[in-house]
Design a protein around this motif. Structure first.
Motif, PDB file in Angstrom:
ATOM      1  N   PRO A 101       0.826  -1.214   0.000  1.00 54.87           N
ATOM      2  CA  PRO A 101       0.000   0.000   0.000  1.00 54.87           C
ATOM      3  C   PRO A 101       0.859   1.263   0.000  1.00 54.87           C
ATOM      4  N   LEU A 102       0.338   2.298  -0.640  1.00 50.87           N
ATOM      5  CA  LEU A 102       1.074   3.565  -0.686  1.00 50.87           C
ATOM      6  C   LEU A 102       1.366   4.096   0.711  1.00 50.87           C
ATOM      7  N   VAL A 103       0.428   3.877   1.635  1.00 54.06           N
ATOM      8  CA  VAL A 103       0.600   4.415   2.973  1.00 54.06           C
ATOM      9  C   VAL A 103       1.783   3.786   3.695  1.00 54.06           C
ATOM     10  N   ASP A 104       2.253   2.631   3.231  1.00 57.33           N
ATOM     11  CA  ASP A 104       3.413   1.978   3.841  1.00 57.33           C
ATOM     12  C   ASP A 104       4.714   2.305   3.129  1.00 57.33           C
ATOM     13  N   GLN A 105       4.658   3.084   2.069  1.00 54.52           N
ATOM     14  CA  GLN A 105       5.865   3.466   1.340  1.00 54.52           C
ATOM     15  C   GLN A 105       6.536   4.635   2.057  1.00 54.52           C
ATOM     16  N   PRO A 106       7.832   4.523   2.404  1.00 56.02           N
ATOM     17  CA  PRO A 106       8.480   5.583   3.194  1.00 56.02           C
ATOM     18  C   PRO A 106       8.380   6.981   2.579  1.00 56.02           C
ATOM     19  N   ALA A 107       8.548   7.109   1.280  1.00 55.75           N
ATOM     20  CA  ALA A 107       8.473   8.440   0.658  1.00 55.75           C
ATOM     21  C   ALA A 107       7.081   9.035   0.814  1.00 55.75           C
ATOM     22  N   MET A 108       6.067   8.195   0.621  1.00 59.08           N
ATOM     23  CA  MET A 108       4.697   8.679   0.782  1.00 59.08           C
ATOM     24  C   MET A 108       4.392   8.980   2.246  1.00 59.08           C
ATOM     25  N   GLN A 109       4.919   8.180   3.157  1.00 56.95           N
ATOM     26  CA  GLN A 109       4.715   8.461   4.579  1.00 56.95           C
ATOM     27  C   GLN A 109       5.243   9.842   4.944  1.00 56.95           C
ATOM     28  N   ASN A 110       6.378  10.210   4.389  1.00 59.20           N
ATOM     29  CA  ASN A 110       6.945  11.520   4.686  1.00 59.20           C
ATOM     30  C   ASN A 110       6.021  12.630   4.203  1.00 59.20           C
ATOM     31  N   VAL A 111       5.520  12.492   2.987  1.00 59.29           N
ATOM     32  CA  VAL A 111       4.623  13.513   2.447  1.00 59.29           C
ATOM     33  C   VAL A 111       3.341  13.598   3.274  1.00 59.29           C
ATOM     34  N   LEU A 112       2.723  12.459   3.526  1.00 62.31           N
ATOM     35  CA  LEU A 112       1.470  12.455   4.270  1.00 62.31           C
ATOM     36  C   LEU A 112       1.658  13.005   5.679  1.00 62.31           C
ATOM     37  N   ALA A 113       2.741  12.631   6.345  1.00 61.30           N
ATOM     38  CA  ALA A 113       2.991  13.131   7.696  1.00 61.30           C
ATOM     39  C   ALA A 113       3.202  14.640   7.682  1.00 61.30           C
ATOM     40  N   ASN A 124       6.861  17.007  17.854  1.00 67.70           N
ATOM     41  CA  ASN A 124       8.289  16.913  17.542  1.00 67.70           C
ATOM     42  C   ASN A 124       8.539  17.058  16.041  1.00 67.70           C
ATOM     43  N   ALA A 125       7.671  16.468  15.238  1.00 66.50           N
ATOM     44  CA  ALA A 125       7.840  16.573  13.787  1.00 66.50           C
ATOM     45  C   ALA A 125       7.644  18.000  13.323  1.00 66.50           C
ATOM     46  N   PHE A 126       6.664  18.690  13.891  1.00 68.76           N
ATOM     47  CA  PHE A 126       6.447  20.080  13.481  1.00 68.76           C
ATOM     48  C   PHE A 126       7.642  20.944  13.854  1.00 68.76           C
ATOM     49  N   CYS A 127       8.130  20.804  15.056  1.00 69.06           N
ATOM     50  CA  CYS A 127       9.295  21.606  15.467  1.00 69.06           C
ATOM     51  C   CYS A 127      10.506  21.303  14.592  1.00 69.06           C
ATOM     52  N   ALA A 128      10.713  20.021  14.288  1.00 67.13           N
ATOM     53  CA  ALA A 128      11.872  19.652  13.466  1.00 67.13           C
ATOM     54  C   ALA A 128      11.720  20.143  12.030  1.00 67.13           C
ATOM     55  N   ARG A 136       9.633  22.701  10.889  1.00 70.13           N
ATOM     56  CA  ARG A 136       9.286  24.104  10.659  1.00 70.13           C
ATOM     57  C   ARG A 136      10.222  25.081  11.365  1.00 70.13           C
ATOM     58  N   LEU A 137      10.749  24.697  12.510  1.00 73.19           N
ATOM     59  CA  LEU A 137      11.621  25.612  13.241  1.00 73.19           C
ATOM     60  C   LEU A 137      13.071  25.464  12.837  1.00 73.19           C
ATOM     61  N   ARG A 138      13.429  24.317  12.282  1.00 63.06           N
ATOM     62  CA  ARG A 138      14.821  24.093  11.891  1.00 63.06           C
ATOM     63  C   ARG A 138      14.978  24.111  10.381  1.00 63.06           C
ATOM     64  N   ASP A 139      14.107  23.420   9.687  1.00 66.91           N
ATOM     65  CA  ASP A 139      14.273  23.257   8.243  1.00 66.91           C
ATOM     66  C   ASP A 139      13.075  23.818   7.484  1.00 66.91           C
ATOM     67  N   TYR A 177       6.716  20.046   0.885  1.00 72.12           N
ATOM     68  CA  TYR A 177       6.208  18.991   1.760  1.00 72.12           C
ATOM     69  C   TYR A 177       6.875  17.663   1.409  1.00 72.12           C
ATOM     70  N   GLY A 178       7.096  16.860   2.448  1.00 68.39           N
ATOM     71  CA  GLY A 178       7.732  15.565   2.255  1.00 68.39           C
ATOM     72  C   GLY A 178       9.219  15.579   2.531  1.00 68.39           C
ATOM     73  N   THR A 179       9.697  16.580   3.292  1.00 65.99           N
ATOM     74  CA  THR A 179      11.132  16.675   3.598  1.00 65.99           C
ATOM     75  C   THR A 179      11.374  16.657   5.108  1.00 65.99           C
ATOM     76  N   LEU A 180      10.519  15.964   5.847  1.00 63.41           N
ATOM     77  CA  LEU A 180      10.746  15.829   7.283  1.00 63.41           C
ATOM     78  C   LEU A 180      11.996  14.995   7.540  1.00 63.41           C
ATOM     79  N   PRO A 181      12.701  15.260   8.624  1.00 64.71           N
ATOM     80  CA  PRO A 181      13.906  14.481   8.926  1.00 64.71           C
ATOM     81  C   PRO A 181      13.557  13.048   9.314  1.00 64.71           C
ATOM     82  N   PRO A 182      14.493  12.121   9.209  1.00 64.20           N
ATOM     83  CA  PRO A 182      14.200  10.702   9.467  1.00 64.20           C
ATOM     84  C   PRO A 182      13.870  10.388  10.912  1.00 64.20           C
ATOM     85  N   SER A 183      14.086  11.318  11.819  1.00 64.68           N
ATOM     86  CA  SER A 183      13.815  11.051  13.234  1.00 64.68           C
ATOM     87  C   SER A 183      12.326  11.065  13.572  1.00 64.68           C
ATOM     88  N   VAL A 184      11.476  11.566  12.671  1.00 65.41           N
ATOM     89  CA  VAL A 184      10.053  11.704  13.013  1.00 65.41           C
ATOM     90  C   VAL A 184       9.351  10.346  12.930  1.00 65.41           C
TER      91      VAL A 184
END
Length: 524
Positions: free
Chosen positions: A316-328, A491-495, A497-500, A505-512
C-alpha cells in the motif's frame, strides 16, 4: 491466449470517502473543541460532521459548482430586475449552514465557548463547499460592526441571526473599487445627505460579495471623509453590472455593482468608516483562517484515504516511506492550522482583545498562504486520479488561494501585523506570552522563543514583513502543538518548521514518527 479477465474490471482503486463523519474522523478537531472550551457543543458539531460527509451533501456540492450562477439584469420587457439564478443545491447547502447557526451562534447564545463551537462547525461545513461559506461568514461578522449603531442593530440583528433560511436575512460587503483595491481610502463613491439621517450613495464597487444579500456594509466619501453605511440590496439603485469569472469558488456569485442614489444609513461615526467596518473585517479574517485550515483538513483526509487503499510496487502507498513523509508533513501542517484556528476562536470568547487582534492578523496571513501548496501536494498524492475533476481535488486547489486574497492579500496582512505591533503595543507581548506557554517542551521551540524575545525590527521592516510574520506564526503553532498534540506530531512540526522550514512537503527528517502521525490523521 489470456482468458478470464475483463478489460473493465476495477482493481486497486480506493472506495469513495463517503459516507463518513468529518468531525469524528478528525482527532485534532475533536481535541481542540474540548480544549478551547467548546465541549458543550460536541453533539452539534458531530451532527454537522455526519451530514458533511454524506453522499447527499457531496452531491449537492458538486452540482452547485457545476451549475454556476447566472445574472439576469432585465426581464423580457426591458425592466431592470438584477436577479441571480442559483442552483437548488446552492440553496440546500446554504440552508443547512443557516439552520445550524453557523452565521449566528455566538450572538444568539453568547455563552463561554460559543465562538469555538461555531468555528468547529464552520470548519466542518467548509469542507463541503467553500463558496457557500462566504455569505455565512459575512452575516456572522456584520453584527459587531452593526452594533455601533444601536437603532440599526435593533432593526436588523433579529433577522440576521435567525436560524431560518427563508425568514432570516443575510449580510454582505462592498468595499473595494477598481482604482484602489485594498487602498480603500482611494474610494471615489460619494454619499450625500438626503434628510432624516439618510444618505444617497452614488459610485461603483469592483467587488461585491454575494449580491443576493438583504443588506450590505459599504464605504463612501462624505465631507468628513470615508464613512460606513448600511444599504439594502433591493434598493432600485443597487445595480449588478456583471458576475466575476473567478478561478475558484465558482458556485458563489461575486459581482461588480453600481450605486445610483442608493439609500444608505450611517453606521458609526462619520469619517471613521474604516474603524467601523474593521469590526466586521476582523471576524471575516478569523473565518479566512478557519476556512484555510478546513481546506488543509480536506486535502489530508483525501490523501490519507487514497494512500490506505491504493497499492504500488507490492504494498500500500501508505506503507511506502516516501509517501509516509509527504502524508505526515501534510498532516502536521493541517493539525497546526486547526490548533491555531481553534485557539484564536477562543480569544473571541474571552476578553483578550490584544491577543485576538494581533493573532488573527498573523495566523490569517500564514495559514491562508500555506493552503495552496498544501492543496497541490495533497492532489499529487492521488496522482492522475487527483487531477481529474471527479476527485474534487482540482476544486480544492482552485478554491485555496481565495482566503489569502480576501480581507487583505499577503502583503496587506503582513504590513498590518507590523502596524499593529507599533500602534497597538499590547498585541505583540500578548502573542509572545501565549507562545511562551510552550517553553520547556522542545529545545527547538525554546531556541525559537529566545530568538523572538531577543529580536528587534530590522532596518527595513516592510521589506522583511513576510519573513517576520512567518516566524511569529510558526512559533505559535509549535507552541500550541507542544502543549496539546501527541509527541510524534509536536516533535515533527518543530523539526520540520523551526529548523528546516521553507522546503516542499515531504522533507521531514528521518527522526520523526511518520506512521504514527499518518495513523492519527484520519480516524477509522
Amino acid at each position: 491466449m489470456l482468458t478470464g479477465a475483463s478489460t473493465h474490471d476495477v482493481l486497486n482503486q480506493p472506495p469513495p470517502l463517503a459516507p463518513f463523519n468529518a468531525f469524528e474522523a478528525d482527532l485534532a478537531l475533536r481535541e481542540a473543541l474540548d480544549r478551547e472550551g467548546g465541549g458543550w457543543g460536541v453533539d452539534r458539531v458531530r451532527d454537522t460532521g455526519e451530514l458533511a460527509g454524506s453522499p447527499e451533501a457531496l452531491d449537492h456540492a458538486e452540482r452547485a459548482e457545476r451549475n454556476e450562477p447566472v445574472l439576469r439584469t432585465h426581464d423580457r420587457f426591458g425592466r431592470r430586475i438584477d436577479e441571480i439564478d442559483l442552483d437548488p443545491s446552492w440553496h440546500w447547502l446554504l440552508r443547512q449552514a443557516i439552520e445550524r447557526e453557523l452565521h449566528s451562534l455566538p450572538w444568539r447564545d453568547p455563552q463561554p465557548g460559543a465562538h469555538v463551537v461555531r468555528a468547529a462547525a464552520f470548519y466542518v461545513w467548509s469542507q463541503v463547499n467553500a463558496g457557500v461559506m462566504c455569505p455565512v461568514s459575512m452575516t456572522y461578522s456584520v453584527i459587531p460592526a452593526l452594533r455601533a449603531e444601536p437603532e440599526l442593530a435593533g432593526q436588523w440583528e433579529p433577522r440576521l441571526t435567525r436560524p431560518s433560511y427563508p425568514d432570516g436575512a443575510l449580510a454582505g460587503m462592498a468595499m473595494t473599487e477598481k482604482q484602489g483595491g485594498s487602498d480603500v481610502r482611494a474610494n471615489t463613491t460619494r454619499a450625500e445627505p438626503a434628510g432624516d439621517g439618510a444618505y444617497e450613495i452614488t459610485g461603483h464597487k469592483w467587488f461585491c460579495s454575494y449580491p443576493p444579500c438583504d443588506v450590505f456594509l459599504t464605504l463612501a466619501q462624505t465631507t468628513s471623509g470615508l464613512s460606513c453605511f448600511l444599504i439594502e440590496g433591493r434598493d432600485p439603485g443597487f445595480r449588478i453590472q456583471r458576475l466575476k469569472d473567478k478561478l475558484g469558488t465558482r458556485s458563489l456569485p461575486s459581482s461588480e455593482v453600481e450605486f445610483h442614489g442608493v439609500v444608505g444609513q450611517l453606521v458609526g461615526e462619520e469619517g471613521r468608516g474604516v474603524a467601523t467596518i474593521i469590526r466586521m473585517v476582523n471576524h471575516t479574517r478569523l473565518d479566512c483562517l478557519i476556512g484555510s485550515a478546513a481546506s488543509m483538513r480536506l486535502g489530508v483526509a483525501q490523501a490519507v484515504h487514497h494512500a490506505r487503499h491504493r497499492s504500488a510496487f507490492g504494498k500500500p502507498l501508505v506503507d511506502q516511506p516516501a509517501m509516509q513523509n509527504v502524508l505526515a508533513d501534510l498532516a502536521i501542517e493541517s493539525e497546526a492550522a486547526t490548533a491555531a484556528a481553534m485557539r484564536i476562536a477562543r480569544a473571541y470568547d474571552e476578553d483578550s482583545p490584544a491577543l485576538r487582534r494581533f493573532a488573527t492578523a498573523v495566523m490569517k496571513y500564514w495559514v491562508a498562504k500555506r493552503a495552496t501548496p498544501h492543496a497541490a501536494e495533497a492532489l499529487e498524492c492521488l496522482g492522475g486520479n487527483g487531477y481529474v475533476e471527479e476527485s474534487g481535488m482540482p476544486r480544492l486547489l482552485r478554491d485555496s488561494p481565495l482566503n489569502s486574497i480576501w480581507e487583505g492579500s499577503g502583503n496587506v496582512a503582513a504590513l498590518d501585523v507590523l502596524r499593529a505591533s507599533l500602534k497597538e503595543p499590547d498585541g505583540l507581548p500578548a502573542f509572545l506570552a501565549e507562545c511562551e506557554q510552550g517553553r520547556g517542551a522542545s529545545a527547538l521551540l525554546d531556541a525559537q522563543l529566545d530568538r523572538l524575545q531577543g529580536s528587534a525590527l530590522p532596518q527595513e521592516p516592510e521589506f522583511e514583513a513576510r519573513r517576520l510574520v512567518e516566524e511569529l506564526a510558526v512559533t505559535l503553532q509549535a507552541s500550541l502543538l507542544a502543549r496539546s498534540a501527541p509527541p510524534a506530531v509536536a516533535n515533527a512540526f518543530c523539526a520540520g518548521r523551526l529548523r528546516d522550514g521553507g522546503r516542499v512537503y515531504g522533507t521531514l527528517p528521518p527522526s520523526v514518527d511518520a506512521p504514527a502521525i499518518v495513523e492519527r490523521a484520519l480516524a477509522a
